[in-house]
Write a protein that holds these residues in place. Structure first.
Motif, mmCIF file in Angstrom:
data_model
loop_
_atom_site.group_PDB
_atom_site.id
_atom_site.type_symbol
_atom_site.label_atom_id
_atom_site.label_comp_id
_atom_site.label_asym_id
_atom_site.label_seq_id
_atom_site.Cartn_x
_atom_site.Cartn_y
_atom_site.Cartn_z
ATOM 1 N N GLY A 115 -50.642 9.899 35.737
ATOM 2 C CA GLY A 115 -50.557 11.024 34.798
ATOM 3 C C GLY A 115 -49.264 10.966 33.987
ATOM 4 O O GLY A 115 -49.268 11.156 32.773
ATOM 5 N N LEU A 116 -48.158 10.653 34.682
ATOM 6 C CA LEU A 116 -46.867 10.569 33.982
ATOM 7 C C LEU A 116 -46.869 9.467 32.936
ATOM 8 O O LEU A 116 -46.292 9.599 31.865
ATOM 9 N N SER A 117 -47.551 8.354 33.272
ATOM 10 C CA SER A 117 -47.581 7.243 32.310
ATOM 11 C C SER A 117 -48.309 7.670 31.030
ATOM 12 O O SER A 117 -47.895 7.327 29.933
ATOM 13 N N VAL A 118 -49.381 8.474 31.173
ATOM 14 C CA VAL A 118 -50.103 8.943 29.977
ATOM 15 C C VAL A 118 -49.177 9.834 29.135
ATOM 16 O O VAL A 118 -49.088 9.694 27.911
ATOM 17 N N VAL A 119 -48.425 10.725 29.827
ATOM 18 C CA VAL A 119 -47.498 11.615 29.108
ATOM 19 C C VAL A 119 -46.408 10.788 28.424
ATOM 20 O O VAL A 119 -46.071 10.995 27.253
ATOM 21 N N TRP A 120 -45.877 9.810 29.149
ATOM 22 C CA TRP A 120 -44.795 8.973 28.602
ATOM 23 C C TRP A 120 -45.259 8.256 27.336
ATOM 24 O O TRP A 120 -44.570 8.267 26.316
ATOM 25 N N PHE A 121 -46.438 7.645 27.380
ATOM 26 C CA PHE A 121 -46.935 6.929 26.196
ATOM 27 C C PHE A 121 -47.267 7.893 25.064
ATOM 28 O O PHE A 121 -47.045 7.578 23.894
ATOM 29 N N THR A 122 -47.787 9.078 25.407
ATOM 30 C CA THR A 122 -48.093 10.064 24.364
ATOM 31 C C THR A 122 -46.815 10.415 23.605
ATOM 32 O O THR A 122 -46.802 10.454 22.369
ATOM 33 N N LEU A 123 -45.713 10.630 24.343
ATOM 34 C CA LEU A 123 -44.457 11.006 23.696
ATOM 35 C C LEU A 123 -43.857 9.837 22.913
ATOM 36 O O LEU A 123 -43.291 10.018 21.847
ATOM 37 N N GLU A 125 -54.651 -1.176 22.527
ATOM 38 C CA GLU A 125 -54.204 0.116 23.067
ATOM 39 C C GLU A 125 -52.880 -0.088 23.792
ATOM 40 O O GLU A 125 -52.737 -1.037 24.554
ATOM 41 N N LEU A 126 -51.933 0.813 23.563
ATOM 42 C CA LEU A 126 -50.615 0.703 24.196
ATOM 43 C C LEU A 126 -50.536 1.415 25.541
ATOM 44 O O LEU A 126 -49.841 0.972 26.444
ATOM 45 N N LEU A 146 -56.221 0.213 31.054
ATOM 46 C CA LEU A 146 -56.744 -0.300 32.323
ATOM 47 C C LEU A 146 -58.198 0.157 32.517
ATOM 48 O O LEU A 146 -59.068 -0.619 32.936
ATOM 49 N N TYR A 147 -58.449 1.415 32.181
ATOM 50 C CA TYR A 147 -59.811 1.958 32.327
ATOM 51 C C TYR A 147 -60.802 1.147 31.472
ATOM 52 O O TYR A 147 -61.861 0.730 31.953
ATOM 53 N N THR A 148 -60.431 0.902 30.207
ATOM 54 C CA THR A 148 -61.363 0.173 29.327
ATOM 55 C C THR A 148 -61.523 -1.279 29.785
ATOM 56 O O THR A 148 -62.603 -1.858 29.687
ATOM 57 N N TYR A 149 -60.428 -1.845 30.292
ATOM 58 C CA TYR A 149 -60.457 -3.228 30.776
ATOM 59 C C TYR A 149 -61.439 -3.346 31.948
ATOM 60 O O TYR A 149 -62.287 -4.246 31.986
ATOM 61 N N LEU A 150 -61.370 -2.394 32.896
ATOM 62 C CA LEU A 150 -62.262 -2.416 34.060
ATOM 63 C C LEU A 150 -63.706 -2.130 33.641
ATOM 64 O O LEU A 150 -64.652 -2.743 34.144
ATOM 65 N N TYR A 193 -56.880 -5.506 24.400
ATOM 66 C CA TYR A 193 -55.497 -5.949 24.541
ATOM 67 C C TYR A 193 -54.567 -4.755 24.691
ATOM 68 O O TYR A 193 -54.687 -3.796 23.929
ATOM 69 N N ARG A 194 -53.636 -4.872 25.670
ATOM 70 C CA ARG A 194 -52.606 -3.826 25.754
ATOM 71 C C ARG A 194 -51.462 -4.280 24.877
ATOM 72 O O ARG A 194 -50.537 -4.961 25.289
ATOM 73 N N GLN A 195 -51.592 -3.920 23.625
ATOM 74 C CA GLN A 195 -50.670 -4.446 22.615
ATOM 75 C C GLN A 195 -50.583 -3.468 21.446
ATOM 76 O O GLN A 195 -51.563 -2.778 21.131
ATOM 77 N N ASN A 196 -49.429 -3.445 20.812
ATOM 78 C CA ASN A 196 -49.243 -2.662 19.594
ATOM 79 C C ASN A 196 -50.045 -3.347 18.478
ATOM 80 O O ASN A 196 -49.815 -4.520 18.181
#
Ligand code: SAM
Length: 175
Positions: free
Chosen positions: A14-22, A78-79, A85-89, A102-105
């Protein structure tokens, strides 16, 4: 102990989603069903070739495009870790071999191979994308943008959704 481990993992996710959102400037909020339908209809403007989604989030739109175009390469950038990870799985679970994630800018990605770019971003992201597009070459390419416009481009078509905000979906011909 096991419960604590699970709770820690959920908390960190959850924190990672918040961190990337910010840090990225936008949450991985999916397109609405109406926007998705409008984008899928608009996507027919670009005949053949690869499709790239710029910021593919949880894959709602990406996999709808992949279902509509099972014989085209459908690529998502997607960054944010968790949605990526969800889409990758999901891609591996459902053996979607024509989908690449790709997890890439996407601002550092090679976009010229695509005939169609699709996005649902935010105003600053559209400014950055506009600068990126100035250096991307290729004929008969289109961009479909949900909600936000490219400031210096004129769309060839604008569809307004039948929702509370009459959300626009813009189609741009890039060259
Ligand atoms: C509003 S969400 C839209 C998700 C998906 N496109 C949809 O329509 O359902 C925007 C996504 O773009 C991602 N994003 C924004 N800028 C990005 C960048 N430069 N590179 C990769 N992903 C980016 C965000 O992390 C977020 O998940």
């Amino acid at each position: 102990m096991f419960e604590l481990g699970v709770l820690t993992i959920i908390g960190l996710a959850g924190l990672s989603v918040v961190w990337f959102t910010l840090n990225v400037g936008i949450s991985p909020m999916p397109s609405s069903a109406k926007a998705r339908r409008a984008i899928l209809a608009a996507s027919e403007v670009a005949g053949e070739g690869a499709i790239i989604e710029l910021g593919s989030g949880w894959g709602t739109l990406l996999f709808a495009l992949a279902r509509k175009y099972p014989h085209r390469r459908v690529i998502g950038y997607e960054l944010s870790w968790l949605p990526w990870l969800y889409t990758y799985l999901y891609k591996f679970t459902f053996r979607l071999h024509h989908v690449e994630i790709y997890r890439q800018n996407f601002l550092t990605a090679e976009l010229s191979s695509a005939s169609l770019l699709v996005c649902y971003l935010f105003p600053e992201g559209m400014n950055d994308l506009q600068q990126k597009l100035a250096g991307v070459h290729g004929a008969n390419r289109y961009l479909i943008s949900s909600t936000f416009a490219l400031p210096a481009y004129s769309p060839v078509q604008t569809t307004r959704l039948n929702d509370l905000y009459n959300t626009p979906v813009y189609i741009y011909q890039l060259g």
